[in-house]
Design an enzyme around this catalytic site. Structure first.
Site, mmCIF file in Angstrom:
data_model
loop_
_atom_site.group_PDB
_atom_site.id
_atom_site.type_symbol
_atom_site.label_atom_id
_atom_site.label_comp_id
_atom_site.label_asym_id
_atom_site.label_seq_id
_atom_site.Cartn_x
_atom_site.Cartn_y
_atom_site.Cartn_z
ATOM 1 C CG HIS A 126 -2.119 0.935 1.097
ATOM 2 N ND1 HIS A 126 -1.782 2.240 1.328
ATOM 3 C CD2 HIS A 126 -2.973 0.556 0.619
ATOM 4 C CE1 HIS A 126 -3.340 2.603 1.232
ATOM 5 N NE2 HIS A 126 -3.996 1.723 0.688
ATOM 6 C CD GLU A 177 -8.604 -4.085 -3.611
ATOM 7 O OE1 GLU A 177 -9.734 -4.403 -3.138
ATOM 8 O OE2 GLU A 177 -8.843 -3.280 -4.525
#
Ligand code: ACO
Length: 361
Positions: A245, A303
């Site tokens: 991220h 996700e």
């Protein structure tokens, strides 16, 4: 200058804050954990919209208004559904949303909230050769989305889906929210701004990752050796989907929020064994990544467990990004309104590094 605008602050917002070092997500003064599984999606829509629309009704009235908007959107898009269905499911949803009026009023916003929840099941059904199911305006948003998908109410799955929509409703100035704010800053209407967000969300470095997470899990299961499969991917320069991220240097708090929901669903045996397998893959991936990229703390992102949750409630992997959009659209609209209220066009500069013309005397 970093091409990815790392660490650039491009907006002041009251909507959400991503604490990448601590692993906390704050949405309008509430931690994610206070909202996910505790507030319904319609309530969180109201929380995000508060102060950005003059005529915002109570929670209960807003939920009813979203129900009415689902029916209105279905009636508008129904005649064109068959023409959209041959496109991939994300593009066909986006095309269906593009015909919505481009205004800035609450009614425009509610149609945009309703649209992914209506279009996704209808297009999936058409793709399977089935007739779309019309919305029930009295049903809750997540429950109705699942009913339109399967043709029958699935109360046990509605709450997990609702928790998912809440978990992804807003997340700072991510790529799709920034794209939305750029278009909103031109004073184009909400539909134009949301279409920009939809375009940005599609890519695998952003909201397009959960489908590939399922493909990865299936490939690893077939290979029988998670660590070897993952090492080979890294050696070939591939990224492991569902990990890493830009902001978080610790675990994405949304990953745990969603894992908790999947665990609750895990009493259904199929989901339970899928979860156990995914947890083993997650551990292997974290180990492989920590060895391959020791300079970077690459952790599980939202996700990874999105993929498991959406699979467990019955969506096919090609529609995962649509469902992400169905949650994130609330945040996009609030950000668009917040940006419009500043009255300031977003217009950064580029530095020219190309060839210069010959000067003509
Ligand atoms: N797998 C393997 N390597 C990775 C991964 C990953 N998932 N993520 C980052 N890296 C590596 C990069 O290859 C790079 O290595 P290098 O320095 O040896 O070249 C290093 O970590 C830094 O990468 P950046 O691209 O600078 O990191 P950034 O912060 O831009 O990456 C991103 C964020 C794009 C999400 C990245 O982690 C990624 O591609 N993840 C996989 C796709 C994914 O899961 N997307 C969903 C993100 S969550 C969301 O948007 C809702």
């Amino acid at each position: 200058m970093a091409n990815g605008l790392d660490d650039v602050v491009a907006a002041d917002t009251v909507l959400s804050d991503v604490d990448g070092a601590g692993g906390h997500l704050t949405i309008r003064g509430h931690s994610l954990m206070e909202l996910a599984g505790r507030r319904r999606y319609a309530q969180v829509v109201r929380l995000l919209f508060d102060g950005f629309f003059d005529d915002l009704p109570s929670d209960a009235e807003l939920e009813k208004a979203i129900g009415k908007a689902r029916v209105e959107v279905f009636d508008r898009v129904q005649p064109m559904l068959a023409h959209l269905a041959p496109l991939d499911i994300y593009s066909s949803m986006r095309a269906g949303m593009a015909i919505l009026p481009d205004g800035d009023r609450l009614a425009d916003a509610l149609r945009l909230i309703a649209a992914p929840a209506v279009l996704t099941p209808a297009l999936l059904r058409l793709g399977r050769g089935e007739t779309p199911v019309a919305p029930d305006e009295k049903a809750d948003h997540a429950g109705d989305m699942l009913r339109m998908l399967s043709g029958a109410a699935s109360p046990a799955l509605a709450k997990p889906l609702d928790s998912y929509l809440v978990t992804v409703c807003d997340h700072g100035l991510n790529a799709s929210t920034f794209a939305t704010r750029v278009v909103a800053s031109t004073q184009a209407g909400l539909t134009s701004a949301i279409l920009a967000g939809l375009g940005a969300l599609k890519g695998p470095l952003h909201g397009g990752a959960p489908g590939p997470v399922i493909e990865m899990l299936d490939a690893i299961e077939a290979s029988g050796d998670a660590t070897a499969w993952l090492r080979n991917e890294i050696a070939n320069g591939q990224r492991i989907m569902g990990f890493g991220h830009r902001i978080y240097r610790v675990r994405d708090p949304r990953a745990d929020a969603l894992k908790t929901v999947v665990r609750q669903l895990g009493s259904r045996s199929e989901t339970g064994s899928r979860l156990a397998f995914a947890e083993a893959v997650e551990q292997a991936a974290l180990e492989v990544l920590s060895i391959a990229k020791p300079q970077r703390s690459i952790q599980t992102n939202v996700e990874f467990y999105t993929a498991l949750l959406l699979e467990a409630v019955g969506f096919p992997k090609e529609a995962f990004s649509n469902v992400f959009a169905a949650g994130r659209v609330a945040g996009w609209i609030a950000h668009a309104r917040e940006q419009q209220a500043t009255g300031r066009l977003i217009r950064p500069q580029s530095r020219y590094v190309g060839p210069v013309p010959d000067l003509v005397a």
